[in-house]
Design an enzyme around this catalytic site. Sequence first.
Site, PDB file in Angstrom:
ATOM      1  CG  HIS A 120       3.007   2.564  33.475  1.00 58.35           C
ATOM      2  ND1 HIS A 120       4.041   3.256  32.918  1.00 58.35           N
ATOM      3  CD2 HIS A 120       3.511   1.356  33.853  1.00 58.35           C
ATOM      4  CE1 HIS A 120       5.144   2.518  32.969  1.00 58.35           C
ATOM      5  NE2 HIS A 120       4.849   1.352  33.517  1.00 58.35           N
ATOM      6  CE  LYS A 162      25.071   1.469  38.611  1.00 57.43           C
ATOM      7  NZ  LYS A 162      24.404   0.244  38.147  1.00 57.43           N
ATOM      8  NE  ARG A 215       4.496  -5.141  29.416  1.00 58.38           N
ATOM      9  CZ  ARG A 215       5.700  -4.625  29.567  1.00 58.38           C
ATOM     10  NH1 ARG A 215       5.962  -3.428  29.088  1.00 58.38           N
ATOM     11  NH2 ARG A 215       6.646  -5.297  30.182  1.00 58.38           N
ATOM     12  CB  SER A 223       9.222   2.687  30.691  1.00 60.02           C
ATOM     13  OG  SER A 223       8.023   2.873  31.386  1.00 60.02           O
TER      14      SER A 223
END
Length: 162
Positions: free
Chosen positions: A18, A42, A91, A129
């Site tokens: 990022h 969540k 990517r 991530s």
Amino acid sequence: MSTLAVYPGSFDPLTNGHVDIIERGARLFDRIVVAILVNAEKSPMFTTGERVEIARAVFHDHPNVEVDTFDGLLVNYMERRRANVIVRGLRAVSDFEYEMQMALMNRELAGTVETVFMMPAAQYSFISSRLIKEVFSLGGKVHGLVPDLVEQKLQERRSVRL
Ligand code: PNS
């Protein structure tokens, strides 16, 4: 006329991939907003507030990088900010289908919005991530894959859990 670009995402956590895209965007556009989606997952690893704090600290010396949050439709946020460039990182070919769908859906919703894809440096092309969270939670090293501040926050989390 100056170009305001928006780089939207969950950034849970911010990775060096990022960071690479944001730095490229900051060189290409007059201003780039890192727009963190509120309540994307969540059970996120970092709260929205923590993610904002991390991204602001990492880019404190980049005057044309702004960190903000948004919820609801991205195109509505774009309209509010009067921005018409969405930046996304690509990517690998595997990213393409999902990214193409989003870019075309956003164009359907807001015809003046363009999505610009950028490739991160090859050494970051395998980082996500999701994998960072998985590797970290299973005890693996993430050094060099995320900003030092993210690594530090992850380690603090690990020591609290021990
Ligand atoms: O970090 P991610 O999960 O790759 O980011 C995805 C994101 C935040 C860009 C996407 O989920 C999004 O734009 N969400 C906001 C809701 C929205 O506008 N959905 C329609 C997109 S076509």
